[in-house]
Scaffold this motif. Structure first.
Motif, PDB file in Angstrom:
ATOM      1  N   LEU A  68       0.948  -1.040   0.013  1.00 30.88           N
ATOM      2  CA  LEU A  68      -0.150   0.106  -0.095  1.00 30.88           C
ATOM      3  C   LEU A  68       1.217   0.838   0.146  1.00 30.88           C
ATOM      4  O   LEU A  68       1.722   1.689   0.600  1.00 30.88           O
ATOM      5  CB  LEU A  68      -0.909  -0.132   0.724  1.00 30.88           C
ATOM      6  N   VAL A  69       0.351   2.186  -0.248  1.00 27.80           N
ATOM      7  CA  VAL A  69       1.307   3.764  -1.102  1.00 27.80           C
ATOM      8  C   VAL A  69       0.729   4.822  -0.568  1.00 27.80           C
ATOM      9  O   VAL A  69      -0.429   4.874  -0.759  1.00 27.80           O
ATOM     10  CB  VAL A  69       2.022   3.822  -2.440  1.00 27.80           C
ATOM     11  N   ALA A  70       1.710   5.334   0.381  1.00 29.27           N
ATOM     12  CA  ALA A  70       0.792   6.910   0.482  1.00 29.27           C
ATOM     13  C   ALA A  70       1.751   7.802   0.664  1.00 29.27           C
ATOM     14  O   ALA A  70       3.043   8.153   0.624  1.00 29.27           O
ATOM     15  CB  ALA A  70       0.550   6.593   2.420  1.00 29.27           C
ATOM     16  N   GLU A  71       1.786   8.921  -0.273  1.00 27.60           N
ATOM     17  CA  GLU A  71       2.505  10.102  -0.070  1.00 27.60           C
ATOM     18  C   GLU A  71       1.882  11.206   0.226  1.00 27.60           C
ATOM     19  O   GLU A  71       1.350  11.737   1.030  1.00 27.60           O
ATOM     20  CB  GLU A  71       2.288  10.161  -1.614  1.00 27.60           C
ATOM     21  N   ARG A  72       3.395  11.543   1.130  1.00 28.42           N
ATOM     22  CA  ARG A  72       2.961  12.460   2.372  1.00 28.42           C
ATOM     23  C   ARG A  72       3.917  13.908   2.004  1.00 28.42           C
ATOM     24  O   ARG A  72       4.587  13.927   1.202  1.00 28.42           O
ATOM     25  CB  ARG A  72       3.411  12.104   3.448  1.00 28.42           C
ATOM     26  N   VAL A  90       5.731  16.028   8.231  1.00 27.82           N
ATOM     27  CA  VAL A  90       6.084  15.225   8.846  1.00 27.82           C
ATOM     28  C   VAL A  90       7.374  16.336   9.501  1.00 27.82           C
ATOM     29  O   VAL A  90       8.274  15.315  10.637  1.00 27.82           O
ATOM     30  CB  VAL A  90       6.832  14.429   7.927  1.00 27.82           C
ATOM     31  N   HIS A  91       7.915  16.669   8.666  1.00 30.00           N
ATOM     32  CA  HIS A  91       9.280  17.897   8.957  1.00 30.00           C
ATOM     33  C   HIS A  91       8.443  19.069   9.730  1.00 30.00           C
ATOM     34  O   HIS A  91       8.061  19.677   8.854  1.00 30.00           O
ATOM     35  CB  HIS A  91      10.052  18.063   8.504  1.00 30.00           C
ATOM     36  N   ASP A  92       8.490  19.533  11.405  1.00 26.11           N
ATOM     37  CA  ASP A  92       8.332  21.235  11.427  1.00 26.11           C
ATOM     38  C   ASP A  92       9.608  22.013  11.070  1.00 26.11           C
ATOM     39  O   ASP A  92      10.393  21.796  11.068  1.00 26.11           O
ATOM     40  CB  ASP A  92       8.371  21.020  13.542  1.00 26.11           C
ATOM     41  N   PRO A  93       8.982  22.726  10.968  1.00 28.95           N
ATOM     42  CA  PRO A  93      10.314  23.937  10.768  1.00 28.95           C
ATOM     43  C   PRO A  93      10.616  23.879  12.233  1.00 28.95           C
ATOM     44  O   PRO A  93      10.916  24.669  12.601  1.00 28.95           O
ATOM     45  CB  PRO A  93       9.518  25.748  10.033  1.00 28.95           C
ATOM     46  N   GLU A 106       7.183  21.221  -3.284  1.00 28.90           N
ATOM     47  CA  GLU A 106       7.547  21.714  -4.395  1.00 28.90           C
ATOM     48  C   GLU A 106       8.474  20.676  -5.186  1.00 28.90           C
ATOM     49  O   GLU A 106       8.278  20.675  -5.617  1.00 28.90           O
ATOM     50  CB  GLU A 106       7.563  23.278  -5.132  1.00 28.90           C
ATOM     51  N   TRP A 107       9.649  20.728  -3.814  1.00 30.04           N
ATOM     52  CA  TRP A 107      11.009  19.925  -4.101  1.00 30.04           C
ATOM     53  C   TRP A 107      10.922  18.567  -4.463  1.00 30.04           C
ATOM     54  O   TRP A 107      11.420  17.823  -4.434  1.00 30.04           O
ATOM     55  CB  TRP A 107      11.787  20.604  -4.204  1.00 30.04           C
ATOM     56  N   CYS A 108      10.229  18.070  -2.718  1.00 29.88           N
ATOM     57  CA  CYS A 108      10.133  17.132  -2.207  1.00 29.88           C
ATOM     58  C   CYS A 108       8.648  16.225  -2.007  1.00 29.88           C
ATOM     59  O   CYS A 108       7.744  16.866  -1.549  1.00 29.88           O
ATOM     60  CB  CYS A 108      11.299  16.788  -0.994  1.00 29.88           C
ATOM     61  N   ARG A 109       8.801  14.937  -1.661  1.00 29.19           N
ATOM     62  CA  ARG A 109       7.817  14.451  -1.077  1.00 29.19           C
ATOM     63  C   ARG A 109       7.920  13.206  -0.807  1.00 29.19           C
ATOM     64  O   ARG A 109       9.442  12.553  -1.142  1.00 29.19           O
ATOM     65  CB  ARG A 109       6.722  13.865  -2.593  1.00 29.19           C
ATOM     66  N   LEU A 123      11.495  11.578  -2.959  1.00 27.74           N
ATOM     67  CA  LEU A 123      11.658  11.844  -4.135  1.00 27.74           C
ATOM     68  C   LEU A 123      11.022  13.386  -4.750  1.00 27.74           C
ATOM     69  O   LEU A 123      10.459  13.619  -3.989  1.00 27.74           O
ATOM     70  CB  LEU A 123      10.817  11.232  -4.829  1.00 27.74           C
ATOM     71  N   PRO A 124      11.899  13.246  -5.790  1.00 33.04           N
ATOM     72  CA  PRO A 124      11.330  14.666  -6.465  1.00 33.04           C
ATOM     73  C   PRO A 124       9.865  14.690  -6.506  1.00 33.04           C
ATOM     74  O   PRO A 124       9.709  13.547  -7.987  1.00 33.04           O
ATOM     75  CB  PRO A 124      12.443  15.596  -7.239  1.00 33.04           C
ATOM     76  N   PRO A 125       9.058  15.507  -6.987  1.00 34.44           N
ATOM     77  CA  PRO A 125       7.597  14.949  -7.523  1.00 34.44           C
ATOM     78  C   PRO A 125       7.622  14.686  -9.540  1.00 34.44           C
ATOM     79  O   PRO A 125       8.786  15.187  -9.576  1.00 34.44           O
ATOM     80  CB  PRO A 125       6.882  16.241  -7.659  1.00 34.44           C
ATOM     81  N   GLY A 126       6.874  13.690  -9.090  1.00 33.40           N
ATOM     82  CA  GLY A 126       7.169  13.009 -11.257  1.00 33.40           C
ATOM     83  C   GLY A 126       7.868  12.263 -11.086  1.00 33.40           C
ATOM     84  O   GLY A 126       7.607  11.090 -11.763  1.00 33.40           O
TER      85      GLY A 126
END
Length: 110
Positions: A40-44, A49-52, A65-68, A86-89
């Protein structure tokens, strides 16, 4: 069953040439395929996940915009088997290939 532990969460059934979940032994896919295809795959969004770290444009959190973040779960028990950034796409990576014939699973405990 002759099983070989490949990762903390992944088994290889050498008799049937199948990827399996280490926790519940659910079959994922055949060893000739990418084990992630049987999960099963989930994209987040990385901001979930990461607080500034700092309140600024550059805050050490990945830019969505650069990472998923892609997570792969066992369809039987829900165990998180793997994750990747991964980068989007970008296609899902194929990170493990095994020559089943070269593995001696005799006496190996999973």
């Amino acid at each position: 069953m002759s099983a070989v532990q490949i990762t903390e969460s992944l088994l290889l059934d050498t008799e049937r040439s199948m990827w399996q979940c280490r926790k519940c032994e659910t079959d994922l896919v055949g060893v000739d395929e990418n084990y992630k295809e049987g999960c099963l795959v989930a994209e987040r969004d990385p901001t979930e996940v990461h607080d500034p770290v700092v309140d600024s444009e550059y805050n050490f959190a990945p830019d969505p915009e650069w990472c998923r973040i892609v997570e792969f779960y066992c369809p039987g028990c829900g165990l998180l088997i793997e994750n990747e950034y991964l980068p989007p796409g970008h296609p899902i990576t194929h990170d493990i290939e095994v020559d089943v014939d070269s593995i001696d699973a005799g006496g190996t405990d999973a």
